[in-house]
Scaffold this motif. Structure first.
Motif, PDB file in Angstrom:
ATOM      1  N   GLY A   1       8.774  -4.130  -9.783  1.00 31.07           N
ATOM      2  CA  GLY A   1      10.031  -4.587  -9.235  1.00 31.07           C
ATOM      3  C   GLY A   1      10.313  -4.040  -7.854  1.00 31.07           C
ATOM      4  N   GLY A   2       9.466  -3.091  -7.409  1.00 28.56           N
ATOM      5  CA  GLY A   2       9.621  -2.502  -6.089  1.00 28.56           C
ATOM      6  C   GLY A   2       9.019  -3.363  -4.998  1.00 28.56           C
ATOM      7  N   ARG A   3       9.309  -2.974  -3.766  1.00 26.40           N
ATOM      8  CA  ARG A   3       8.851  -3.730  -2.601  1.00 26.40           C
ATOM      9  C   ARG A   3       7.334  -3.912  -2.593  1.00 26.40           C
ATOM     10  NH1 ARG A   3       9.920  -0.059   0.707  1.00 26.40           N
ATOM     11  NH2 ARG A   3      11.937  -0.773   1.502  1.00 26.40           N
ATOM     12  N   ASP A   4       6.587  -2.823  -2.723  1.00 27.27           N
ATOM     13  CA  ASP A   4       5.141  -2.875  -2.523  1.00 27.27           C
ATOM     14  C   ASP A   4       4.441  -3.755  -3.555  1.00 27.27           C
ATOM     15  OD1 ASP A   4       5.616  -1.134  -0.432  1.00 27.27           O
ATOM     16  OD2 ASP A   4       5.017   0.643  -1.542  1.00 27.27           O
ATOM     17  N   SER A   5       4.811  -3.593  -4.820  1.00 26.09           N
ATOM     18  CA  SER A   5       4.130  -4.369  -5.865  1.00 26.09           C
ATOM     19  C   SER A   5       4.500  -5.851  -5.783  1.00 26.09           C
ATOM     20  CB  SER A   5       4.445  -3.807  -7.250  1.00 26.09           C
ATOM     21  OG  SER A   5       5.800  -4.002  -7.607  1.00 26.09           O
ATOM     22  N   ILE A   6       5.762  -6.146  -5.505  1.00 21.73           N
ATOM     23  CA  ILE A   6       6.173  -7.551  -5.415  1.00 21.73           C
ATOM     24  C   ILE A   6       5.569  -8.206  -4.177  1.00 21.73           C
ATOM     25  CG2 ILE A   6       8.123  -9.136  -5.226  1.00 21.73           C
ATOM     26  CD1 ILE A   6       7.830  -7.871  -7.979  1.00 21.73           C
ATOM     27  N   TYR A   7       5.481  -7.462  -3.071  1.00 24.47           N
ATOM     28  CA  TYR A   7       4.869  -8.041  -1.876  1.00 24.47           C
ATOM     29  C   TYR A   7       3.371  -8.257  -2.086  1.00 24.47           C
ATOM     30  CZ  TYR A   7       4.342  -9.315   2.997  1.00 24.47           C
ATOM     31  OH  TYR A   7       4.092 -10.028   4.162  1.00 24.47           O
ATOM     32  N   THR A   8       2.722  -7.373  -2.840  1.00 22.92           N
ATOM     33  CA  THR A   8       1.309  -7.566  -3.166  1.00 22.92           C
ATOM     34  C   THR A   8       1.124  -8.843  -3.970  1.00 22.92           C
ATOM     35  OG1 THR A   8       0.877  -5.171  -3.140  1.00 22.92           O
ATOM     36  CG2 THR A   8      -0.694  -6.559  -4.335  1.00 22.92           C
ATOM     37  N   LEU A   9       2.017  -9.076  -4.948  1.00 21.86           N
ATOM     38  CA  LEU A   9       1.963 -10.305  -5.743  1.00 21.86           C
ATOM     39  C   LEU A   9       2.196 -11.522  -4.849  1.00 21.86           C
ATOM     40  CD1 LEU A   9       1.739 -11.283  -8.745  1.00 21.86           C
ATOM     41  CD2 LEU A   9       4.237 -11.320  -8.765  1.00 21.86           C
ATOM     42  N   PHE A  10       3.171 -11.430  -3.957  1.00 22.72           N
ATOM     43  CA  PHE A  10       3.485 -12.510  -3.016  1.00 22.72           C
ATOM     44  C   PHE A  10       2.282 -12.823  -2.127  1.00 22.72           C
ATOM     45  CE2 PHE A  10       4.954 -13.644   1.282  1.00 22.72           C
ATOM     46  CZ  PHE A  10       5.679 -14.793   1.020  1.00 22.72           C
ATOM     47  N   LEU A  11       1.645 -11.784  -1.599  1.00 20.60           N
ATOM     48  CA  LEU A  11       0.492 -11.960  -0.720  1.00 20.60           C
ATOM     49  C   LEU A  11      -0.690 -12.557  -1.473  1.00 20.60           C
ATOM     50  CD1 LEU A  11      -0.705 -11.500   2.113  1.00 20.60           C
ATOM     51  CD2 LEU A  11      -1.349  -9.194   1.384  1.00 20.60           C
ATOM     52  N   ALA A  12      -0.902 -12.106  -2.713  1.00 20.58           N
ATOM     53  CA  ALA A  12      -2.000 -12.638  -3.520  1.00 20.58           C
ATOM     54  C   ALA A  12      -1.867 -14.145  -3.714  1.00 20.58           C
ATOM     55  CB  ALA A  12      -2.045 -11.922  -4.873  1.00 20.58           C
ATOM     56  N   ARG A  13      -0.659 -14.591  -4.031  1.00 19.49           N
ATOM     57  CA  ARG A  13      -0.448 -16.022  -4.212  1.00 19.49           C
ATOM     58  C   ARG A  13      -0.577 -16.769  -2.892  1.00 19.49           C
ATOM     59  NH1 ARG A  13      -1.483 -18.880  -7.477  1.00 19.49           N
ATOM     60  NH2 ARG A  13       0.359 -20.198  -7.780  1.00 19.49           N
ATOM     61  N   LYS A  14      -0.102 -16.169  -1.827  1.00 20.88           N
ATOM     62  CA  LYS A  14      -0.195 -16.788  -0.502  1.00 20.88           C
ATOM     63  C   LYS A  14      -1.651 -16.988  -0.096  1.00 20.88           C
ATOM     64  CE  LYS A  14       1.370 -16.114   4.285  1.00 20.88           C
ATOM     65  NZ  LYS A  14       2.095 -15.200   5.210  1.00 20.88           N
ATOM     66  N   MET A  15      -2.519 -16.082  -0.541  1.00 21.45           N
ATOM     67  CA  MET A  15      -3.940 -16.168  -0.213  1.00 21.45           C
ATOM     68  C   MET A  15      -4.709 -17.035  -1.203  1.00 21.45           C
ATOM     69  SD  MET A  15      -4.095 -14.422   2.565  1.00 21.45           S
ATOM     70  CE  MET A  15      -5.880 -14.367   2.792  1.00 21.45           C
ATOM     71  N   GLY A  16      -4.015 -17.660  -2.139  1.00 22.21           N
ATOM     72  CA  GLY A  16      -4.657 -18.586  -3.071  1.00 22.21           C
ATOM     73  C   GLY A  16      -5.269 -17.946  -4.298  1.00 22.21           C
ATOM     74  N   LEU A  17      -4.894 -16.709  -4.602  1.00 22.10           N
ATOM     75  CA  LEU A  17      -5.424 -16.042  -5.795  1.00 22.10           C
ATOM     76  C   LEU A  17      -4.626 -16.438  -7.026  1.00 22.10           C
ATOM     77  CD1 LEU A  17      -6.109 -12.465  -4.354  1.00 22.10           C
ATOM     78  CD2 LEU A  17      -7.749 -14.314  -4.725  1.00 22.10           C
ATOM     79  N   ARG A  18      -5.213 -16.178  -8.190  1.00 22.85           N
ATOM     80  CA  ARG A  18      -4.583 -16.514  -9.474  1.00 22.85           C
ATOM     81  C   ARG A  18      -4.362 -15.225 -10.273  1.00 22.85           C
ATOM     82  NH1 ARG A  18      -8.368 -18.502 -12.095  1.00 22.85           N
ATOM     83  NH2 ARG A  18     -10.025 -18.409 -10.538  1.00 22.85           N
ATOM     84  N   PRO A  19      -3.330 -14.454  -9.887  1.00 23.31           N
ATOM     85  CA  PRO A  19      -3.137 -13.148 -10.528  1.00 23.31           C
ATOM     86  C   PRO A  19      -2.431 -13.229 -11.880  1.00 23.31           C
ATOM     87  CG  PRO A  19      -1.463 -13.486  -8.860  1.00 23.31           C
ATOM     88  CD  PRO A  19      -2.382 -14.692  -8.792  1.00 23.31           C
ATOM     89  N   LEU A  20      -2.700 -12.249 -12.696  1.00 23.03           N
ATOM     90  CA  LEU A  20      -1.909 -11.974 -13.885  1.00 23.03           C
ATOM     91  C   LEU A  20      -1.053 -10.757 -13.544  1.00 23.03           C
ATOM     92  CD1 LEU A  20      -1.161 -12.190 -16.924  1.00 23.03           C
ATOM     93  CD2 LEU A  20      -3.089 -10.654 -17.392  1.00 23.03           C
ATOM     94  N   ALA A  21       0.262 -10.899 -13.610  1.00 25.23           N
ATOM     95  CA  ALA A  21       1.160  -9.776 -13.344  1.00 25.23           C
ATOM     96  C   ALA A  21       1.278  -8.932 -14.611  1.00 25.23           C
ATOM     97  CB  ALA A  21       2.532 -10.279 -12.915  1.00 25.23           C
ATOM     98  N   VAL A  22       1.155  -7.616 -14.454  1.00 22.29           N
ATOM     99  CA  VAL A  22       1.235  -6.703 -15.598  1.00 22.29           C
ATOM    100  C   VAL A  22       2.352  -5.698 -15.339  1.00 22.29           C
ATOM    101  CG1 VAL A  22       0.039  -4.960 -16.958  1.00 22.29           C
ATOM    102  CG2 VAL A  22      -1.209  -6.976 -16.143  1.00 22.29           C
ATOM    103  N   TYR A  23       3.245  -5.600 -16.293  1.00 26.25           N
ATOM    104  CA  TYR A  23       4.398  -4.705 -16.172  1.00 26.25           C
ATOM    105  C   TYR A  23       4.376  -3.692 -17.304  1.00 26.25           C
ATOM    106  CZ  TYR A  23       9.347  -3.346 -16.760  1.00 26.25           C
ATOM    107  OH  TYR A  23      10.514  -2.651 -16.932  1.00 26.25           O
ATOM    108  N   PHE A  24       4.387  -2.404 -16.955  1.00 30.23           N
ATOM    109  CA  PHE A  24       4.464  -1.339 -17.958  1.00 30.23           C
ATOM    110  C   PHE A  24       5.918  -0.896 -18.056  1.00 30.23           C
ATOM    111  CE2 PHE A  24       4.463   3.216 -19.055  1.00 30.23           C
ATOM    112  CZ  PHE A  24       3.885   3.132 -20.318  1.00 30.23           C
TER     113      PHE A  24
END
Length: 388
Positions: free
Chosen positions: A85-108
């Protein structure tokens, strides 16, 4: 109640000195300076800049994205992104999608996240159309682990959460057959936390829990060194700090996330988690004389996002402010009375050196670790921080 906000005596063994380049100082016990007065952690930063030069960032980023896509071909997901939920992790998810990746988000979920953080995760995964996998810790079990580190009186009382996240990410990647974990850390904005301020490994966690906790940790795996080597060398799971491949700027990231994802800032460094807020704003400064603002501000100074004068002014303007109600909430949630908490709080400070760790073995194996880092089998920061 007044004792809660008291300050135990912390021995000062050396004359005060501040790095001539950043704002780290001799409150870091393992710091050293070169002839120019530049500290050890500035030199680690320069080595990371050499490994990830901004001049080549577009080419390097495209290469790593191609590698991730190739490895994940014909799979549902090609990478994992841990989200808090923090800046760095959400921006990483945003960037991954922007670059065309298919991530699975994992939340502990360790039971301490704020509603703001949870909302940030929900909005980001919904808008980016990313599947979310949540791993719930057993709350009683996890609080026992947190209480054990507080009883141990070490400045590493937040590492059970950090290490649990790493363990969960690797375990999920192995189960899903995913070869890449995207990490949201950036040395340009967060720096490298001094080893005397933050140390973690599986052996250390197990020893602290054995001596000060009770029962067993069953809701998640505490990743020991053999497991890490198995995941890295046999399962060939790679950890990629995606933000190291871009010119990452905090203010610009905040604006982008707020505009595109409705992301909301939570008011302080890692304050998205109430236990971390209690730990970093109250416990570390008052008991251990550790102000983690210095690590982040030093990184921002080195990367040119703030000036050294501005960073010093921020530190000298006021001490790390804490919310008294959060301290009271944390103590109650941990299951202690104020008297029980005061007995723990005023224990003499100790360090990871007082417990069993993998650090002696890591330093003994520094050469093969260096080779593994060069081959990108392990993150290079592992060698720079622990083995060099």
């Amino acid at each position: 109640m007044e004792a809660i906000v008291g300050t135990p005596e912390v021995a000062t063994k050396t004359a005060y000195r501040r790095c001539s380049r950043c704002v780290l100082d001799t409150t870091v016990s393992d710091i050293w300076f070169d002839e120019a007065g530049t500290c050890k952690y500035c030199q680690i930063h320069d080595e990371m800049e050499r490994l990830h030069p901004l001049a080549n960032m577009e080419e390097d980023l495209e290469r790593i994205i191609r590698r991730i896509k190739k490895a994940g071909r014909n799979k549902t997901y090609d990478c994992i992104v841990g989200v808090s939920g923090g800046r760095d992790s959400i921006y990483t998810l945003f960037l991954a999608r922007k670059m065309g990746l298919r991530p699975l988000a994992v939340y502990f979920d360790n039971g301490w996240n704020t509603e703001i953080a949870v909302s940030n995760i929900r909005k980001a995964t919904d808008l980016l159309r990313v599947d979310l996998h949540t791993v719930m810790a057993d709350l009683d079990e996890f609080k026992d682990l947190q209480r054990a580190f507080l009883k141990a009186s070490v400045p590493d009382a937040d590492i059970p959460t950090v290490y649990a996240i790493h363990s969960v990410l690797y375990e999920t990647a192995a189960k899903q057959g995913i070869g890449y974990i995207l990490h949201g850390h950036s040395f340009r904005t967060e720096g490298t936390s001094p080893i005397s301020w933050t140390y973690m490994d599986g052996r250390y966690i197990k020893d602290v829990h054995r001596r000060f906790g009770s029962g067993h940790v069953r809701s998640f795996k505490i990743m020991t060194l053999p497991y890490l080597l198995y995941y890295s060398l046999v399962k060939r799971i790679r950890e990629v700090r995606l933000l190291e491949y871009i010119d990452y700027n905090k203010k610009k990231a905040d604006e982008t996330l707020a505009h595109d994802l409705g992301w909301v800032y939570y008011g302080g460094y890692h304050h998205k988690n109430l236990y971390t807020k209690f730990f970093q704003s109250f416990l570390l400064p008052n008991k251990f004389n550790i102000d983690k603002r210095k690590t982040e501000l030093s990184a921002l100074v080195r990367s040119g996002q703030v000036t050294r004068r501005e960073a010093i002014a921020e530190l000298e303007a006021s001490s790390y402010k804490y919310d008294r109600s959060v301290v009271i909430y944390a103590v109650a949630k941990l299951g202690w009375t104020l008297e029980e908490w005061e007995a723990v709080y005023f224990r003499e400070p100790r360090s990871h050196k007082d417990f069993k760790t993998y650090l002696p073995l890591i330093r003994l194996l520094r050469l093969p670790i260096w080779v593994a880092c060069k081959l990108r089998l392990l993150p290079h920061i592992l060698y720079l921080k622990y083995a060099s």
